[in-house]
Design a protein around this motif. Structure first.
Motif, PDB file in Angstrom:
ATOM      1  N   GLY A  16    -110.444 -80.371  51.659  1.00 24.36           N
ATOM      2  CA  GLY A  16    -109.902 -81.028  52.711  1.00 24.36           C
ATOM      3  C   GLY A  16    -108.946 -81.870  52.370  1.00 24.36           C
ATOM      4  N   ALA A  17    -108.802 -82.523  51.388  1.00 22.56           N
ATOM      5  CA  ALA A  17    -107.492 -83.479  50.644  1.00 22.56           C
ATOM      6  C   ALA A  17    -106.325 -82.373  50.710  1.00 22.56           C
ATOM      7  CB  ALA A  17    -107.697 -83.986  49.498  1.00 22.56           C
ATOM      8  N   TYR A  20    -105.056 -81.216  54.042  1.00 18.64           N
ATOM      9  CA  TYR A  20    -104.207 -82.227  54.352  1.00 18.64           C
ATOM     10  C   TYR A  20    -102.782 -82.140  53.811  1.00 18.64           C
ATOM     11  CZ  TYR A  20    -102.217 -86.758  55.466  1.00 18.64           C
ATOM     12  OH  TYR A  20    -101.347 -87.732  55.675  1.00 18.64           O
ATOM     13  N   VAL A  21    -102.741 -82.080  52.586  1.00 21.84           N
ATOM     14  CA  VAL A  21    -101.367 -82.250  51.964  1.00 21.84           C
ATOM     15  C   VAL A  21    -100.487 -80.950  52.300  1.00 21.84           C
ATOM     16  CG1 VAL A  21    -100.434 -82.055  49.732  1.00 21.84           C
ATOM     17  CG2 VAL A  21    -102.102 -83.442  49.830  1.00 21.84           C
ATOM     18  N   VAL A  24    -100.183 -81.318  56.443  1.00 23.70           N
ATOM     19  CA  VAL A  24     -99.440 -82.425  57.268  1.00 23.70           C
ATOM     20  C   VAL A  24     -98.505 -83.178  56.233  1.00 23.70           C
ATOM     21  CG1 VAL A  24    -100.200 -84.404  58.117  1.00 23.70           C
ATOM     22  CG2 VAL A  24    -101.940 -82.669  58.626  1.00 23.70           C
ATOM     23  N   GLU A  25     -99.116 -83.591  55.227  1.00 24.03           N
ATOM     24  CA  GLU A  25     -98.242 -84.498  54.275  1.00 24.03           C
ATOM     25  C   GLU A  25     -97.044 -83.629  53.589  1.00 24.03           C
ATOM     26  OE1 GLU A  25     -98.152 -87.433  50.278  1.00 24.03           O
ATOM     27  OE2 GLU A  25    -100.048 -86.561  51.127  1.00 24.03           O
ATOM     28  N   CYS A  48    -102.792 -88.611  44.200  1.00 30.49           N
ATOM     29  CA  CYS A  48    -103.152 -87.331  44.599  1.00 30.49           C
ATOM     30  C   CYS A  48    -103.636 -86.700  43.392  1.00 30.49           C
ATOM     31  CB  CYS A  48    -102.465 -86.572  45.353  1.00 30.49           C
ATOM     32  SG  CYS A  48    -103.451 -85.342  46.625  1.00 30.49           S
ATOM     33  N   THR A 127    -104.928 -74.764  48.001  1.00 36.63           N
ATOM     34  CA  THR A 127    -105.806 -75.143  49.175  1.00 36.63           C
ATOM     35  C   THR A 127    -106.555 -73.727  49.570  1.00 36.63           C
ATOM     36  OG1 THR A 127    -104.022 -76.504  50.049  1.00 36.63           O
ATOM     37  CG2 THR A 127    -105.536 -75.408  51.675  1.00 36.63           C
TER      38      THR A 127
END
Length: 146
Positions: A16-17, A20-21, A24-25, A48, A127
Motif C-alpha cells: 500500500g505504501a 501510494y508513492v 500519488v506522491e 519512507c 510496487t
C-alpha cells in the motif's frame, strides 16, 4: 498461523505504501518541477526507506515463520517475493538514490529530471513485486485457514 497473518499485514502495508508513492506522491513531486521535486525527495526518501525496509524484512521473516509452522509453500514464496525488494533496492535502486541525494547534483539540471523519472520507474517495480507478494500471501493464508 499468527505469523502468516502478520506477514500478510506487513506485506499489505508495504504494498500500500509503495502504491501510494508510485501513484500519488512521486507524480505529484514531479509535477512541481525537478528543482522542487529533488528538494522534497530527500526527506521523503529518508522517512519512507526506514518504514519500507522494516516492513519488507518483517514480511519476509514472518512469512518464513508461517511457512515453517504450516508448511504452506505459498507463504514461503510470498515472503521471498517481498524480501526480494531488499536486494533489488540495494543493488538496482540505490545508485539512483545516491545520486539524487548528492548535494552536488544541480536541482534544475536535465540529469536531475532523468534521475527522478528513472527512480519512479524503478520504484514501480517494487510496487508490482510487493503487490504480487501480497496476493500470493493472501492465497497462502486462505489455504491455511481452509
Amino acid at each position: 498461523m499468527i505469523l502468516a497473518i502478520l506477514a500478510v499485514a506487513c506485506t499489505g502495508l508495504f504494498a500500500g505504501a509503495a502504491l501510494y508513492v508510485t501513484a500519488v506522491e512521486h507524480p505529484a513531486r514531479l509535477s512541481c518541477g525537478s528543482a522542487l521535486a529533488l528538494r522534497e525527495f530527500a526527506p521523503s526518501y529518508r522517512l519512507c526507506a526506514r518504514l519500507q525496509a522494516s516492513l519488507a524484512a518483517a514480511g519476509l521473516l514472518l512469512a518464513a515463520g508461517g511457512w515453517y509452522q504450516t508448511r504452506q509453500l505459498l507463504l514461503l514464496i510470498g515472503g521471498l517475493a517481498v524480501g526480494a525488494v531488499i536486494p533489488f533496492t540495494l543493488l538496482v535502486i540505490f545508485p539512483t538514490n545516491h545520486r539524487l541525494l548528492d548535494p552536488m547534483l544541480v536541482p534544475d539540471s536535465p540529469e536531475a529530471g532523468v534521475l527522478l523519472h528513472r527512480w519512479g520507474h524503478l520504484h514501480a517495480v517494487r510496487t508490482v513485486l510487493s503487490g504480487v507478494s501480497f496476493v500470493i500471501l493472501l492465497v497462502g493464508l486462505r489455504a491455511v485457514l481452509l
